[in-house]
Design a protein around this motif. Structure first.
Motif, short mmCIF file in Angstrom:
data_model
loop_
_atom_site.label_atom_id
_atom_site.label_comp_id
_atom_site.label_asym_id
_atom_site.label_seq_id
_atom_site.Cartn_x
_atom_site.Cartn_y
_atom_site.Cartn_z
N LEU A 110 60.80 -13.69 -49.77
CA LEU A 110 61.62 -13.26 -48.63
C LEU A 110 60.79 -12.48 -47.62
CD1 LEU A 110 64.97 -12.13 -50.33
CD2 LEU A 110 64.58 -14.15 -48.93
N ALA A 111 59.87 -11.66 -48.12
CA ALA A 111 59.03 -10.86 -47.22
C ALA A 111 58.13 -11.75 -46.35
CB ALA A 111 58.18 -9.89 -48.04
N PHE A 112 57.51 -12.77 -46.96
CA PHE A 112 56.66 -13.68 -46.18
C PHE A 112 57.49 -14.51 -45.22
CE2 PHE A 112 53.22 -12.98 -49.31
CZ PHE A 112 52.17 -12.84 -48.42
N TRP A 113 58.72 -14.82 -45.60
CA TRP A 113 59.62 -15.54 -44.70
C TRP A 113 59.91 -14.69 -43.46
CZ3 TRP A 113 65.29 -17.33 -46.07
CH2 TRP A 113 65.71 -18.25 -45.09
N LEU A 114 59.99 -13.38 -43.66
CA LEU A 114 60.28 -12.46 -42.57
C LEU A 114 59.10 -12.36 -41.60
CD1 LEU A 114 62.47 -10.54 -41.55
CD2 LEU A 114 61.46 -8.75 -42.98
N SER A 115 57.92 -12.07 -42.13
CA SER A 115 56.70 -12.00 -41.32
C SER A 115 55.50 -11.88 -42.24
CB SER A 115 56.73 -10.80 -40.34
OG SER A 115 56.47 -9.59 -41.03
N LEU A 116 54.33 -12.15 -41.69
CA LEU A 116 53.10 -12.03 -42.47
C LEU A 116 52.86 -10.59 -42.90
CD1 LEU A 116 50.48 -13.23 -43.61
CD2 LEU A 116 49.43 -12.84 -41.35
N TRP A 117 53.12 -9.63 -41.99
CA TRP A 117 52.90 -8.23 -42.32
C TRP A 117 53.82 -7.77 -43.45
CZ3 TRP A 117 48.82 -5.61 -41.40
CH2 TRP A 117 48.05 -5.84 -40.26
N HIS A 118 55.08 -8.17 -43.39
CA HIS A 118 56.00 -7.82 -44.48
C HIS A 118 55.55 -8.43 -45.80
CE1 HIS A 118 58.75 -6.76 -41.14
NE2 HIS A 118 59.27 -5.92 -42.03
N GLY A 119 55.06 -9.67 -45.76
CA GLY A 119 54.59 -10.30 -46.98
C GLY A 119 53.40 -9.58 -47.58
N LEU A 120 52.46 -9.17 -46.72
CA LEU A 120 51.28 -8.45 -47.21
C LEU A 120 51.66 -7.09 -47.79
CD1 LEU A 120 48.71 -9.30 -44.38
CD2 LEU A 120 48.85 -10.28 -46.68
N ILE A 121 52.57 -6.40 -47.11
CA ILE A 121 53.05 -5.11 -47.63
C ILE A 121 53.72 -5.30 -48.98
CG2 ILE A 121 54.70 -3.23 -47.27
CD1 ILE A 121 54.17 -3.53 -44.26
N ALA A 122 54.54 -6.36 -49.10
CA ALA A 122 55.23 -6.63 -50.37
C ALA A 122 54.23 -6.89 -51.49
CB ALA A 122 56.17 -7.82 -50.19
N LEU A 123 53.19 -7.68 -51.21
CA LEU A 123 52.18 -7.96 -52.24
C LEU A 123 51.46 -6.68 -52.67
CD1 LEU A 123 50.48 -11.29 -51.07
CD2 LEU A 123 52.01 -10.94 -53.01
N VAL A 124 51.14 -5.83 -51.71
CA VAL A 124 50.47 -4.56 -52.05
C VAL A 124 51.37 -3.69 -52.91
CG1 VAL A 124 49.61 -2.39 -51.07
CG2 VAL A 124 48.95 -4.57 -50.03
N VAL A 125 52.65 -3.61 -52.56
CA VAL A 125 53.58 -2.78 -53.32
C VAL A 125 53.74 -3.32 -54.74
CG1 VAL A 125 56.00 -2.07 -53.51
CG2 VAL A 125 54.81 -1.91 -51.30
N VAL A 126 53.87 -4.64 -54.89
CA VAL A 126 53.99 -5.23 -56.23
C VAL A 126 52.75 -4.91 -57.05
CG1 VAL A 126 54.02 -7.43 -57.49
CG2 VAL A 126 55.60 -7.06 -55.58
N ALA A 127 51.58 -5.04 -56.45
CA ALA A 127 50.33 -4.74 -57.16
C ALA A 127 50.28 -3.26 -57.56
CB ALA A 127 49.13 -5.09 -56.29
N LEU A 128 50.68 -2.37 -56.66
CA LEU A 128 50.67 -0.95 -56.97
C LEU A 128 51.64 -0.60 -58.09
CD1 LEU A 128 50.46 0.67 -53.39
CD2 LEU A 128 48.65 0.53 -55.12
N LEU A 129 52.82 -1.21 -58.07
CA LEU A 129 53.80 -0.96 -59.14
C LEU A 129 53.28 -1.45 -60.49
CD1 LEU A 129 57.14 -1.90 -57.32
CD2 LEU A 129 56.36 0.39 -57.97
N ALA A 130 52.60 -2.58 -60.48
CA ALA A 130 52.03 -3.10 -61.74
C ALA A 130 50.92 -2.18 -62.25
CB ALA A 130 51.50 -4.51 -61.53
N VAL A 131 50.03 -1.74 -61.36
CA VAL A 131 48.95 -0.83 -61.75
C VAL A 131 49.53 0.48 -62.28
CG1 VAL A 131 47.03 0.57 -60.86
CG2 VAL A 131 47.26 -1.82 -60.19
#
Length: 339
Positions: free
Chosen positions: A155-176
């Motif tokens: 959904l984030a990438f569908w919204l915009s590239l910036w939202h998608g990148l932020i979402a990926l960073v947040v998912v990675a941070l939550l996993a770490v």
């Protein structure tokens, strides 16, 4: 009670159709042993079988629902919406709703994965949670976390590239955080606070610009940081068994409580800044009073109990305080828009 169900359940074809759970099948076969009376079907017996399935299904659904901590997801979605309100652009509500949904899904994925990593500790600290109580299997929790993360990022990438990148960073941070950083001294608390704060610029970006999203973002960062320290104090018993290096275990409960009090005093001071800067009006100041009263009560409880907390009441109460703070900021933004 007629025992025709036992016969059906022993039949390979009909039994598999009527009852996919072997444990439920065994229970019914014990209650209704096979005998000559099976030829007289009982509608009540069939209804009771359906009730067994219904209870089991509802138990699984509620476990899936609670694992993602829906209240946290709701607060995250509201945070995205509030971030959108802090901009000077005309809100594009479809984009904002997409941003809120994607943020809530990612939040749920992080909560599910965190519970999966903390299953042994939660057997002591929170035994009624879906995983330690046995209502949900670790494999199901792992799949739920993965699906929620994928859906949120899509959904984030569908919204915009910036939202998608932020979402990926947040998912990675939550996993770490769940895998390793949670055991670090204070850094895990800072990361959780950062993830909670980034929801506001995330929502503002969906509306067109960053605007005044720094106000709720900094409020959320300080509030989450203090709450994470309080939760660490509450979880000392389980964390000690697991051998984690949390702040209360390394510095002591009293020192951790002093740091939490310092963070919340900074928060109280910061919340007055938009008022004295002329951004938010008197109604905002009035809306802050319940927030300050709740924070004061939590700090008093920490002092009165000498930072020895046997349950998670203060952590849950602070979650209410976070919601009240967001309401105050909405009031402030309304005053700003009208003024």
């Amino acid at each position: 009670m007629s025992s025709w169900l036992a016969y059906l359940l022993r039949n390979k074809t009909l039994g598999n159709v009527l009852c996919t759970s072997e444990s439920v099948k065994r229970q019914i076969c014990v209650r209704w042993p096979l005998n000559a009376s099976w030829r007289r079907p009982s509608c009540f017996a069939l209804y009771e079988l359906l009730l067994v399935h219904k209870r089991k299904l509802l138990s699984h659904l509620s476990a899936f629902f609670l694992l993602s901590r829906p209240l946290n997801g709701l607060i995250t979605a509201l945070s995205v919406g509030i971030g959108a309100l802090t901009t000077d652009q005309i809100p594009a509500w479809p984009a904002i709703l997409l941003a809120a949904l994607s943020a809530a899904l990612i939040n749920g994925a992080g909560n599910a994965f965190n519970d999966l990593m903390d299953i042994e500790v939660d057997r002591i600290n929170r035994p009624l949670r879906p995983l330690p109580s046995g209502r949900l299997s670790p494999s199901a929790a792992r799949m739920q976390s993965l699906l929620l993360a994928l859906a949120g990022c899509a959904l984030a990438f569908w919204l915009s590239l910036w939202h998608g990148l932020i979402a990926l960073v947040v998912v990675a941070l939550l996993a770490v955080y769940s895998i390793s950083l949670k055991n670090s001294l204070l850094w895990g608390n800072v990361l959780v606070a950062f993830v909670g704060a980034i929801a506001f610029p995330y929502g503002a970006l969906a509306a067109g610009d960053i605007g005044r999203s720094w106000i709720p973002a900094l409020f959320a960062f300080l509030f989450h940081l203090g709450r994470e320290i309080v939760k660490d104090i509450e979880d000392v018993a389980g964390d000690q068994i697991r051998g984690e290096r949390t702040l209360p275990l390394c510095w002591g409960r009293t020192q951790a409580a002093v740091l939490a009090a310092f963070v919340y005093l900074l928060l109280v001071g910061f919340t007055w800044m938009p008022f004295f800067a002329g951004l938010y009006g008197a109604l905002y100041a009035l809306a802050l009073l319940p927030v300050h009263a709740l924070v004061g009560y939590v700090l008093w409880q920490l002092y009165r109990r000498r930072a020895v907390l046997a349950d998670d009441r203060l952590g849950r109460l602070l979650k209410v305080g976070m919601f009240l703070g967001l309401v105050a900021i909405v009031v402030g933004e309304a005053v700003f828009a009208l003024g």
